[in-house]
Each structure stands twice: as C-alpha cells, then as structure tokens.
Design a protein around this motif. Sequence first.
Motif, PDB file in Angstrom:
ATOM      1  N   UNK A 180       0.825  -1.203   0.000  1.00 14.92           N
ATOM      2  CA  UNK A 180       0.000   0.000   0.000  1.00 14.92           C
ATOM      3  C   UNK A 180       0.862   1.257   0.000  1.00 14.92           C
ATOM      4  N   UNK A 181       0.511   2.185  -0.870  1.00 14.59           N
ATOM      5  CA  UNK A 181       1.095   3.519  -0.871  1.00 14.59           C
ATOM      6  C   UNK A 181      -0.058   4.530  -0.867  1.00 14.59           C
ATOM      7  N   UNK A 182      -0.206   5.183   0.246  1.00 15.02           N
ATOM      8  CA  UNK A 182      -1.298   6.150   0.396  1.00 15.02           C
ATOM      9  C   UNK A 182      -0.754   7.347   1.174  1.00 15.02           C
ATOM     10  N   UNK A 183      -1.047   8.563   0.689  1.00 21.86           N
ATOM     11  CA  UNK A 183      -0.508   9.762   1.341  1.00 21.86           C
ATOM     12  C   UNK A 183      -1.529  10.895   1.389  1.00 21.86           C
ATOM     13  N   UNK A 184      -1.374  11.725   2.396  1.00 22.27           N
ATOM     14  CA  UNK A 184      -2.172  12.950   2.541  1.00 22.27           C
ATOM     15  C   UNK A 184      -1.226  14.026   3.070  1.00 22.27           C
ATOM     16  N   UNK A 185      -1.689  15.268   3.092  1.00 25.07           N
ATOM     17  CA  UNK A 185      -0.867  16.384   3.558  1.00 25.07           C
ATOM     18  C   UNK A 185      -1.013  16.548   5.072  1.00 25.07           C
TER      19      UNK A 185
END
Length: 240
Positions: free
Chosen positions: A117-122
């Motif tokens: 999984x690769x998931x990002x937010x600020x």
Amino acid sequence: MAEKDITTKTILKHIVKDIAHYIFHLDLDSADFIETEYQRVEKRHADLVVQAKQAERNFILHIEIQNDNQSIMPLRMMRYYTDIALSYPRIKDIEQYLIYIGKNTLTMPDGINNKNHQYHYHVVDMRTIDCAVFLNESNPHAVVLAVLCDFKGKDKREVIRQLLMQIDRLTLNNSSQYNDCLLALEILSENRDLKEVVKEEEKMLSEIKLENLPSYEIGLERGLERGLERGLERGLERGL
C-alpha cells in the motif's frame, strides 16, 4: 481534546478559503460544505469536507483537525478517503489535509507506505506557520488561529496583545462575535500554555476600553464633585 477540535472546526468553517490559500496554497473560487456521516460499527463524521472549484479543477477538499498524536491516524484518513470516494464517485480528485494543533511535538506520519500500500495525505503542523499570516487577516476568526502559530521569537505577551486588539477592532459593534472569538482564543491558547497570558491581557484591554468610555469620565467627574462637596460640608461642620 474534543472541545479544542470542535472549536477549531467552527473557526475553519468561517475561513476555509483563507486556510486553503495561506496554508494549502490553493486559491479556491468556491467551497461548498458537504455534510458527511458514515456508519459501520460507530457513527463517524469527517471534520470538514467541501466540494471545491479552482479554475477548471473540480475536487473534494477534506480537512481533518487533530489535537493529539494517534498512530492509527493514517488508517483513519484512508477510511475517510474511501468513504468520500464511494459517496461521490463522479469526483475523482480528492485532496486531504490533516491540521495538527496539539501541544506535543508532531509525530504522526503523512500516510501508509509498505510493500502492498502507498497512500498519502498532507500534514500541516500549525507551529510551523508564521503567526503574522493570521494576525494581519481581516476575519476575526482567522486572527484567533494566530495563537497556535510560530511567534518568530516575538514576546508572547506582545503578540497576544496585538491579537486581542485586532479581534476587538474587527468585531466592533458585534459583541456576540467578539465573545465567541475570545472563548475560542482561551480554549486554543491552552495548547501553547498561554491561557493565563490571554486572560491577563483580556482584563487589561477591557479596563482600557472602560476608561475610554465617555460615561467613565463623567462618572469620575461626578465622583470628584461629590468628593469635593462632602469635603466642604465636613469642613463647614468642623468650623474650618
């Protein structure tokens, strides 16, 4: 903790376009709030979700406010992402921001990064924002947020005094808004150990305002007149 989160959420609702501009570097043409409620085992509300427009871009902006570090925050943010995406399948562009307002050093990651999984937010830490950004705002709710920001080495009492005077100026003839802003300021100032300073400066400002009232001067003059009259009367009684 919940009180601070609710207070900040209320403030952000007043100034979402300013927040997008100054913190997220997004100049929004419009921002329409979307009420969200998702239910699995428990009811959950995302803090702020707006359908936003930026020139030709039509997207969903999700803002979450966090007062403490939580190791599960990336999973919570991802769950909000999937819930929003399922609720608005026609809008493929979803931008997420986590605003951290806590007292302790920020330790939360900005997403999930593993083999599957690769998931990002600020992630935005309010301590890294120059307080001048909000001190110079024309919206009193934005000014309140300055207490959470970086004072850039300035004397904390001077900054608080400037902040209170700006709120006072911007809420002239609107006592309800003034009181709301002061309450929010007191609540949020706890995160920076400034509540006592805020209360002391509030008291000083109220005294200054009272002294500037014509009625205050009239009261002083009348008090002096009565004092002189009583002095003369007592003097006459004593044969002076």
